[in-house]
Motif scaffolding. Structure first.
Motif, PDB file in Angstrom:
ATOM      1  N   ILE A  77      61.999  19.743  82.084  1.00  0.00           N
ATOM      2  CA  ILE A  77      61.406  19.096  80.904  1.00  0.00           C
ATOM      3  C   ILE A  77      62.003  17.712  80.714  1.00  0.00           C
ATOM      4  O   ILE A  77      61.291  16.730  80.454  1.00  0.00           O
ATOM      5  CB  ILE A  77      61.630  19.959  79.647  1.00  0.00           C
ATOM      6  CG1 ILE A  77      60.822  21.255  79.734  1.00  0.00           C
ATOM      7  CG2 ILE A  77      61.237  19.188  78.386  1.00  0.00           C
ATOM      8  CD1 ILE A  77      61.162  22.255  78.656  1.00  0.00           C
ATOM      9  N   TYR A  78      63.338  17.628  80.843  1.00  0.00           N
ATOM     10  CA  TYR A  78      64.014  16.330  80.694  1.00  0.00           C
ATOM     11  C   TYR A  78      63.514  15.339  81.745  1.00  0.00           C
ATOM     12  O   TYR A  78      63.214  14.177  81.437  1.00  0.00           O
ATOM     13  CB  TYR A  78      65.526  16.528  80.827  1.00  0.00           C
ATOM     14  CG  TYR A  78      66.297  15.232  80.865  1.00  0.00           C
ATOM     15  CD1 TYR A  78      66.574  14.533  79.689  1.00  0.00           C
ATOM     16  CD2 TYR A  78      66.743  14.692  82.082  1.00  0.00           C
ATOM     17  CE1 TYR A  78      67.271  13.330  79.730  1.00  0.00           C
ATOM     18  CE2 TYR A  78      67.439  13.500  82.119  1.00  0.00           C
ATOM     19  CZ  TYR A  78      67.704  12.828  80.949  1.00  0.00           C
ATOM     20  OH  TYR A  78      68.386  11.639  80.986  1.00  0.00           O
ATOM     21  N   ARG A  79      63.403  15.801  82.982  1.00  0.00           N
ATOM     22  CA  ARG A  79      62.916  14.933  84.053  1.00  0.00           C
ATOM     23  C   ARG A  79      61.480  14.502  83.804  1.00  0.00           C
ATOM     24  O   ARG A  79      61.110  13.348  84.060  1.00  0.00           O
ATOM     25  CB  ARG A  79      63.018  15.652  85.398  1.00  0.00           C
ATOM     26  CG  ARG A  79      64.433  15.795  85.929  1.00  0.00           C
ATOM     27  CD  ARG A  79      64.398  16.394  87.335  1.00  0.00           C
ATOM     28  NE  ARG A  79      65.727  16.565  87.890  1.00  0.00           N
ATOM     29  CZ  ARG A  79      65.961  17.091  89.094  1.00  0.00           C
ATOM     30  NH1 ARG A  79      64.955  17.483  89.856  1.00  0.00           N
ATOM     31  NH2 ARG A  79      67.200  17.209  89.536  1.00  0.00           N
ATOM     32  N   SER A  80      60.667  15.444  83.331  1.00  0.00           N
ATOM     33  CA  SER A  80      59.259  15.146  83.078  1.00  0.00           C
ATOM     34  C   SER A  80      59.115  14.051  82.031  1.00  0.00           C
ATOM     35  O   SER A  80      58.318  13.117  82.192  1.00  0.00           O
ATOM     36  CB  SER A  80      58.534  16.413  82.618  1.00  0.00           C
ATOM     37  OG  SER A  80      57.184  16.143  82.322  1.00  0.00           O
ATOM     38  N   ASN A  81      59.898  14.144  80.967  1.00  0.00           N
ATOM     39  CA  ASN A  81      59.849  13.111  79.937  1.00  0.00           C
ATOM     40  C   ASN A  81      60.367  11.773  80.464  1.00  0.00           C
ATOM     41  O   ASN A  81      59.837  10.711  80.120  1.00  0.00           O
ATOM     42  CB  ASN A  81      60.661  13.539  78.711  1.00  0.00           C
ATOM     43  CG  ASN A  81      59.899  14.503  77.825  1.00  0.00           C
ATOM     44  OD1 ASN A  81      58.673  14.546  77.850  1.00  0.00           O
ATOM     45  ND2 ASN A  81      60.614  15.281  77.032  1.00  0.00           N
ATOM     46  N   MET A 106      67.083  25.581  84.281  1.00  0.00           N
ATOM     47  CA  MET A 106      66.308  24.790  85.238  1.00  0.00           C
ATOM     48  C   MET A 106      65.038  24.241  84.577  1.00  0.00           C
ATOM     49  O   MET A 106      64.641  23.092  84.813  1.00  0.00           O
ATOM     50  CB  MET A 106      65.940  25.641  86.453  1.00  0.00           C
ATOM     51  CG  MET A 106      67.097  25.947  87.377  1.00  0.00           C
ATOM     52  SD  MET A 106      66.624  27.103  88.707  1.00  0.00           S
ATOM     53  CE  MET A 106      65.358  26.149  89.552  1.00  0.00           C
ATOM     54  N   ALA A 107      64.402  25.063  83.739  1.00  0.00           N
ATOM     55  CA  ALA A 107      63.191  24.622  83.036  1.00  0.00           C
ATOM     56  C   ALA A 107      63.511  23.480  82.074  1.00  0.00           C
ATOM     57  O   ALA A 107      62.739  22.520  81.957  1.00  0.00           O
ATOM     58  CB  ALA A 107      62.570  25.795  82.277  1.00  0.00           C
ATOM     59  N   LEU A 108      64.659  23.571  81.397  1.00  0.00           N
ATOM     60  CA  LEU A 108      65.066  22.500  80.482  1.00  0.00           C
ATOM     61  C   LEU A 108      65.334  21.201  81.240  1.00  0.00           C
ATOM     62  O   LEU A 108      64.984  20.112  80.762  1.00  0.00           O
ATOM     63  CB  LEU A 108      66.313  22.928  79.696  1.00  0.00           C
ATOM     64  CG  LEU A 108      66.093  24.050  78.667  1.00  0.00           C
ATOM     65  CD1 LEU A 108      67.418  24.509  78.084  1.00  0.00           C
ATOM     66  CD2 LEU A 108      65.160  23.581  77.560  1.00  0.00           C
ATOM     67  N   VAL A 109      65.941  21.327  82.424  1.00  0.00           N
ATOM     68  CA  VAL A 109      66.160  20.144  83.264  1.00  0.00           C
ATOM     69  C   VAL A 109      64.821  19.545  83.691  1.00  0.00           C
ATOM     70  O   VAL A 109      64.636  18.316  83.684  1.00  0.00           O
ATOM     71  CB  VAL A 109      67.006  20.508  84.509  1.00  0.00           C
ATOM     72  CG1 VAL A 109      67.049  19.348  85.496  1.00  0.00           C
ATOM     73  CG2 VAL A 109      68.422  20.898  84.094  1.00  0.00           C
ATOM     74  N   ILE A 150      51.433  15.226  77.756  1.00  0.00           N
ATOM     75  CA  ILE A 150      52.577  15.793  78.485  1.00  0.00           C
ATOM     76  C   ILE A 150      53.789  15.887  77.571  1.00  0.00           C
ATOM     77  O   ILE A 150      54.504  16.901  77.564  1.00  0.00           O
ATOM     78  CB  ILE A 150      52.897  14.938  79.726  1.00  0.00           C
ATOM     79  CG1 ILE A 150      51.828  15.153  80.803  1.00  0.00           C
ATOM     80  CG2 ILE A 150      54.279  15.271  80.288  1.00  0.00           C
ATOM     81  CD1 ILE A 150      51.950  14.224  81.989  1.00  0.00           C
ATOM     82  N   LYS A 151      54.024  14.866  76.770  1.00  0.00           N
ATOM     83  CA  LYS A 151      55.176  14.880  75.860  1.00  0.00           C
ATOM     84  C   LYS A 151      55.032  15.970  74.801  1.00  0.00           C
ATOM     85  O   LYS A 151      56.019  16.629  74.446  1.00  0.00           O
ATOM     86  CB  LYS A 151      55.337  13.506  75.209  1.00  0.00           C
ATOM     87  CG  LYS A 151      55.863  12.436  76.163  1.00  0.00           C
ATOM     88  CD  LYS A 151      56.086  11.116  75.441  1.00  0.00           C
ATOM     89  CE  LYS A 151      56.715  10.096  76.386  1.00  0.00           C
ATOM     90  NZ  LYS A 151      56.967   8.797  75.717  1.00  0.00           N
ATOM     91  N   ARG A 152      53.805  16.178  74.308  1.00  0.00           N
ATOM     92  CA  ARG A 152      53.586  17.253  73.322  1.00  0.00           C
ATOM     93  C   ARG A 152      53.839  18.619  73.959  1.00  0.00           C
ATOM     94  O   ARG A 152      54.518  19.478  73.369  1.00  0.00           O
ATOM     95  CB  ARG A 152      52.153  17.187  72.780  1.00  0.00           C
ATOM     96  CG  ARG A 152      51.895  16.063  71.801  1.00  0.00           C
ATOM     97  CD  ARG A 152      50.587  16.281  71.054  1.00  0.00           C
ATOM     98  NE  ARG A 152      49.452  16.320  71.959  1.00  0.00           N
ATOM     99  CZ  ARG A 152      48.744  15.251  72.313  1.00  0.00           C
ATOM    100  NH1 ARG A 152      49.060  14.059  71.842  1.00  0.00           N
ATOM    101  NH2 ARG A 152      47.708  15.369  73.120  1.00  0.00           N
TER     102      ARG A 152
END
Length: 209
Positions: free
Chosen positions: A95-99, A90-93, A43-45
């Motif tokens: 990604i941040y939440r996912s990490n 929104m996608a960048l947010v 997921i991080k990659r």
């Protein structure tokens, strides 16, 4: 063999059986844990590559806003690209939440608690991702409309509208297929759900022993 010796032998056997069950449990839990760690690393990659792509697209949009390469006449023609920029943010947010969701020290909590946390947080993020899909749909259709004024300079109204509605129809069909087959759905939690089910099954089997 007298009764005391029999009891002693049985206790030794029972202890060996418990140790064997405990070793088996730890081995299976360890395998599930390593698999979950592998999912986190993947997921991080994916998030890293997605982040780079989104930043690149944001830079392209910035160049469109500054340089106006399509020679737009009206400010409203930039509206689809504003929607697209909002979608990328929104996608960048996301990604941040996912990490942040998976950035948990698995050694500081139980495996079950970690899996439940990850699944719960990813389920909460599904609303944001659904809105992202709708925003991309609106942006795609409006992008086609943004070229209508340029077409009207060279074509009559009917042919310009037909020339615009056809790609909009194609765009709607593509996004319909994307929504229909769940391409905007986050499947990151599915693997963790599988790990949790396996862990819970193991716990029930051990409780029944």
């Amino acid at each position: 063999m007298n009764l005391d010796e029999l009891k002693s032998a049985w206790q030794v056997y029972d202890q060996k059986l418990q140790n064997s069950q405990l070793l088996t449990e730890r081995l299976i839990v360890g395998m599930i844990k390593e698999r979950s760690k592998s999912r986190v690393a993947q997921i991080k990659r994916e998030n890293t590559w997605f982040f780079v792509l989104m930043v690149f697209e944001l830079l392209i949009l910035g160049a469109i806003f500054v340089g106006n390469p399509f020679d737009f006449i009206y400010q409203v023609q930039f509206l689809p690209y504003i929607f697209l920029a909002i979608g990328i943010i929104m996608a960048l947010v996301a990604i941040y939440r996912s990490n942040a969701i998976v950035n948990v020290d698995m050694n500081s909590t139980t495996l079950g608690a970690f899996l439940q946390h990850v699944i719960h947080e990813y389920e909460k993020n599904k609303k944001l991702e659904g809105r992202f899909g709708l925003l991309m749909l609106a942006s795609g259709c409006m992008t086609v409309l943004s070229f209508l004024p340029k077409k009207l300079e060279k074509q009559d109204l009917v042919s310009a509208l037909v020339d615009t509605l056809i790609p909009i129809g194609i765009c709607l069909f593509i996004y319909y297929l994307a929504f229909r087959f769940g391409l905007f759905n986050n499947r990151k939690s599915e693997g963790f759900k599988e790990d949790l089910r396996e862990l819970e099954t193991l716990s029930r089997e051990l409780e029944g022993v």
